[in-house]
Write a protein that holds these residues in place. Structure first.
Motif, PDB file in Angstrom:
ATOM      1  N   PHE A   1      46.918  59.756-114.394  1.00  0.00           N
ATOM      2  CA  PHE A   1      47.456  61.022-115.256  1.00  0.00           C
ATOM      3  C   PHE A   1      46.333  61.387-116.251  1.00  0.00           C
ATOM      4  CE2 PHE A   1      49.839  63.466-118.415  1.00  0.00           C
ATOM      5  CZ  PHE A   1      50.332  64.183-117.658  1.00  0.00           C
ATOM      6  N   GLU A   2      46.214  60.491-117.115  1.00  0.00           N
ATOM      7  CA  GLU A   2      45.233  60.623-118.356  1.00  0.00           C
ATOM      8  C   GLU A   2      43.740  61.025-117.600  1.00  0.00           C
ATOM      9  OE1 GLU A   2      45.573  57.335-120.862  1.00  0.00           O
ATOM     10  OE2 GLU A   2      47.356  57.809-121.453  1.00  0.00           O
ATOM     11  N   ALA A   3      43.453  60.282-116.644  1.00  0.00           N
ATOM     12  CA  ALA A   3      41.990  60.674-116.108  1.00  0.00           C
ATOM     13  C   ALA A   3      41.833  62.163-115.552  1.00  0.00           C
ATOM     14  CB  ALA A   3      41.788  59.661-115.076  1.00  0.00           C
ATOM     15  N   MET A   4      42.959  62.594-115.136  1.00  0.00           N
ATOM     16  CA  MET A   4      42.893  63.956-114.494  1.00  0.00           C
ATOM     17  C   MET A   4      42.891  65.001-115.585  1.00  0.00           C
ATOM     18  SD  MET A   4      45.608  63.257-111.304  1.00  0.00           S
ATOM     19  CE  MET A   4      45.268  64.641-110.327  1.00  0.00           C
TER      20      MET A   4
ATOM     21  N   VAL B   1      58.109  59.343-113.426  1.00  0.00           N
ATOM     22  CA  VAL B   1      56.926  60.080-113.858  1.00  0.00           C
ATOM     23  C   VAL B   1      56.738  61.429-113.428  1.00  0.00           C
ATOM     24  CG1 VAL B   1      55.720  58.085-114.418  1.00  0.00           C
ATOM     25  CG2 VAL B   1      55.259  59.126-112.189  1.00  0.00           C
ATOM     26  N   SER B   2      57.639  61.637-112.368  1.00  0.00           N
ATOM     27  CA  SER B   2      57.349  62.938-111.422  1.00  0.00           C
ATOM     28  C   SER B   2      57.604  64.313-112.317  1.00  0.00           C
ATOM     29  CB  SER B   2      57.973  62.943-110.365  1.00  0.00           C
ATOM     30  OG  SER B   2      59.291  63.140-110.490  1.00  0.00           O
ATOM     31  N   ARG B   3      58.529  64.206-113.386  1.00  0.00           N
ATOM     32  CA  ARG B   3      58.828  65.246-113.881  1.00  0.00           C
ATOM     33  C   ARG B   3      57.817  65.973-115.006  1.00  0.00           C
ATOM     34  NH1 ARG B   3      64.371  65.167-116.317  1.00  0.00           N
ATOM     35  NH2 ARG B   3      64.944  65.854-114.266  1.00  0.00           N
ATOM     36  N   SER B   4      57.140  64.783-115.441  1.00  0.00           N
ATOM     37  CA  SER B   4      56.178  65.012-116.455  1.00  0.00           C
ATOM     38  C   SER B   4      54.876  65.553-115.592  1.00  0.00           C
ATOM     39  CB  SER B   4      55.777  63.973-117.429  1.00  0.00           C
ATOM     40  OG  SER B   4      55.503  62.755-116.581  1.00  0.00           O
ATOM     41  N   TYR B   5      54.657  64.994-114.688  1.00  0.00           N
ATOM     42  CA  TYR B   5      53.362  65.176-113.916  1.00  0.00           C
ATOM     43  C   TYR B   5      53.551  66.592-113.322  1.00  0.00           C
ATOM     44  CZ  TYR B   5      51.466  60.626-113.266  1.00  0.00           C
ATOM     45  OH  TYR B   5      50.711  59.321-113.605  1.00  0.00           O
ATOM     46  N   ARG B   6      54.876  66.997-112.926  1.00  0.00           N
ATOM     47  CA  ARG B   6      54.976  68.564-112.525  1.00  0.00           C
ATOM     48  C   ARG B   6      54.653  69.427-113.608  1.00  0.00           C
ATOM     49  NH1 ARG B   6      59.312  66.530-109.066  1.00  0.00           N
ATOM     50  NH2 ARG B   6      60.817  66.813-110.994  1.00  0.00           N
ATOM     51  N   ALA B   7      55.233  69.074-114.769  1.00  0.00           N
ATOM     52  CA  ALA B   7      55.008  69.977-116.001  1.00  0.00           C
ATOM     53  C   ALA B   7      53.650  70.080-116.093  1.00  0.00           C
ATOM     54  CB  ALA B   7      55.782  69.410-117.249  1.00  0.00           C
TER      55      ALA B   7
END
Length: 167
Positions: free
Chosen positions: A164-167, A123-129
């Protein structure tokens, strides 16, 4: 009416159709669910075919990378991550197909640190994006626990997705 044409009495017939209407509604719902089940089975079959083809492509890419003697760690890790995700999706599809049957968990003793690291990597790549950065810092090794690895991976992915969605 009597002989003089005067209303003498009347008869009224009343029928309660509530039960019939409820039965019709239940029948419609059963037919709708049967159609949905057939559609879901066809969809699962098609997704399964797609996953098989994708798995084969990833395996071929991995073999090609090995034969070329390329030691590109980024490419190798990307292929391994894709392979792990394909296995996870295949497992989810298998669970979906066996939804109607009782399931037995496939318990194995695992190190949760490793599962968490794999999920974070995926999941890290989509989070960084999205501008979300985080670090893993295990103060101590997580204990070995008996879990169904595939289901635990899915639980952690769901937690990360919800966060992620909550953020």
């Amino acid at each position: 009416y009597d002989s003089a044409g005067k209303l003498y009495g009347y008869a009224k017939v009343v029928r309660d159709i509530t039960e019939r209407k409820e039965n019709e509604r239940k029948l419609y719902e059963k037919e709708r669910l049967a159609t949905l089940g057939i559609t879901a089975a066809v969809f699962a079959h098609e997704v399964g075919n797609f996953l098989n083809g994708l798995s084969t492509s990833v395996e071929l890419a991995e073999i090609s990378l090995q034969k070329a003697g390329t030691s590109n760690p980024v490419a190798r890790e990307a292929i391994q991550a894709a392979s792990r995700e394909l296995k996870r999706l295949t497992s989810l599809l298998k669970d979906y197909r066996s939804f109607a049957r009782p399931q037995q968990p496939n318990l194995t003793t695992v190190n949760l640190d490793k599962i968490i690291e794999e999920v974070v990597f995926s999941v890290s790549r989509s989070y960084r994006a999205a501008g979300i950065l985080f670090d893993l810092d295990f103060k101590e090794d997580c204990p070995l626990v008996a879990v169904d690895r595939a289901k635990m991976t899915q639980v952690l992915l769901n937690l990360f997705k919800n966060a992620f969605e909550a953020m």
